[in-house]
Design an enzyme around this catalytic site. Structure first.
Site, PDB file in Angstrom:
ATOM      1  N   HIS A   9       8.468   3.347   8.829  1.00 26.19           N
ATOM      2  CA  HIS A   9       8.272   2.468   9.985  1.00 26.19           C
ATOM      3  C   HIS A   9       7.015   2.927  10.734  1.00 26.19           C
ATOM      4  O   HIS A   9       6.848   4.128  10.973  1.00 26.19           O
ATOM      5  CB  HIS A   9       9.493   2.531  10.905  1.00 26.19           C
TER       6      HIS A   9
ATOM      7  N   GLU B  10      23.177   1.563   8.555  1.00 26.18           N
ATOM      8  CA  GLU B  10      23.502   0.145   8.728  1.00 26.18           C
ATOM      9  C   GLU B  10      22.791  -0.497   9.914  1.00 26.18           C
ATOM     10  O   GLU B  10      22.875  -1.700  10.102  1.00 26.18           O
ATOM     11  CB  GLU B  10      25.025  -0.022   8.826  1.00 26.18           C
TER      12      GLU B  10
ATOM     13  N   SER C 255       0.826  -1.214   0.000  1.00 23.29           N
ATOM     14  CA  SER C 255       0.000   0.000   0.000  1.00 23.29           C
ATOM     15  C   SER C 255       0.862   1.269   0.000  1.00 23.29           C
ATOM     16  O   SER C 255       0.468   2.289  -0.578  1.00 23.29           O
ATOM     17  CB  SER C 255      -0.971   0.007   1.183  1.00 23.29           C
TER      18      SER C 255
HETATM   19  C1  GRF Z   1       3.926  -0.624   6.749  1.00 23.08           C
HETATM   20  O1  GRF Z   1       3.269  -0.569   7.981  1.00 23.08           O
HETATM   21  C2  GRF Z   1       5.303  -0.025   6.874  1.00 23.08           C
HETATM   22  O2  GRF Z   1       5.378   1.011   7.796  1.00 23.08           O
HETATM   23  C3  GRF Z   1       6.124  -1.198   7.344  1.00 23.08           C
HETATM   24  O3  GRF Z   1       5.601  -2.296   6.655  1.00 23.08           O
HETATM   25  C4  GRF Z   1       4.236  -2.049   6.310  1.00 23.08           C
HETATM   26  C5  GRF Z   1       4.118  -2.209   4.838  1.00 23.08           C
HETATM   27  O4  GRF Z   1       2.796  -2.069   4.391  1.00 23.08           O
HETATM   28  N1  GRF Z   1       7.524  -0.987   7.096  1.00 23.08           N
HETATM   29  P1  GRF Z   1       2.500  -1.959   2.840  1.00 23.08           P
HETATM   30  O5  GRF Z   1       3.088  -3.216   2.201  1.00 23.08           O
HETATM   31  O6  GRF Z   1       3.161  -0.720   2.324  1.00 23.08           O
HETATM   32  O7  GRF Z   1       1.013  -1.908   2.715  1.00 23.08           O
END
Ligand code: GRF
Length: 208
Positions: free
Chosen positions: A109, A142, A13
């Site tokens: 994140h 890193e 997404s």
């Molecule tokens: C999201 O919550 C992102 O913050 C984390 O992994 C999830 C990925 O969701 N790193 P999507 O595949 O972008 O829907």
């Protein structure tokens, strides 16, 4: 014209939000040069194919990390990627990989870092009982979920929330935050002092 690369492993997404922003001109002067998944069955890579984007599967299963990273970096370089966006890419990048794109790899994140790094950040935040959580777009270095912060968005935790409703509201903010962060980085009107990214600097002080 900037060439974006997207790495994903799942739903996609955030990739879709970035692609929509590129199509709508919210990320000017940019194109998505390649979308790469390490998983053949990632819904995100199917969407990239449907949209007619250059979509590659480079499987990671059973391969040493360095070997997989070399294959991915080769594909990114072949497609002249100058900004790499991790969008739910469930792999740690090797230090060598990170060094191939200095200050040119972003990650999103679903928490307000440095709180709740690692997996299932929304569940971690909910279980801890915080009253505010959110999301962070940061440069990749890193260490896991660690580089300088570009954009954060706060999301209140409501008394009526469960971890799913909280995660859904955080995700809405993720989609906005990623576009903002990409714009900041591509425009280059920022400087990083220690860990602090500061925007609106004069051209004489731009860069990292
Ligand atoms: C999201 O919550 C992102 O913050 C984390 O992994 C999830 C990925 O969701 N790193 P999507 O595949 O972008 O829907």
């Amino acid at each position: 014209m900037h060439s974006l690369g997207i790495l994903l492993s799942g739903r996609g997404s955030n990739f879709v939000a970035i692609a929509d922003s590129v199509d709508a001109g919210r990320i000017p002067d940019a194109r998505i040069a390649v979308v790469i998944s390490n998983k053949a069955d990632a819904p995100g890579i199917a969407i990239a194919q449907e949209r007619g984007l250059n979509a590659l599967v480079i499987p990671s299963k059973g391969k040493p990390r360095e070997e997989h990273d070399r294959e991915v970096v080769a594909a990114l370089k072949q497609n002249k990627v100058d900004l790499l966006c991790l969008a739910g890419y469930m792999r740690l990048l090797s230090p060598w990989f990170v060094q191939q794109f200095p200050h040119r790899i972003l990650n999103i994140h679903p928490s307000l870092l440095p709180a709740f790094p690692g997996l299932e950040a929304q569940e971690q935040a909910f279980a801890y009982g915080v009253k505010v959580s959110g999301c962070t777009v940061h440069f990749v270095d890193e260490e896991l979920d660690h580089g300088a912060i570009i954009v954060q968005k706060a999301v209140p935790v409501l008394d009526t929330d469960d971890e799913h409703t909280l995660a859904a509201r955080i995700l809405e903010q993720e989609h906005l935050a990623y576009t903002e962060a990409i714009k900041i980085v591509l425009e280059g009107k920022f400087t990083v002092v220690g860990r602090r990214l500061v925007t609106n600097v004069t051209s004489a002080h731009r860069g990292i």
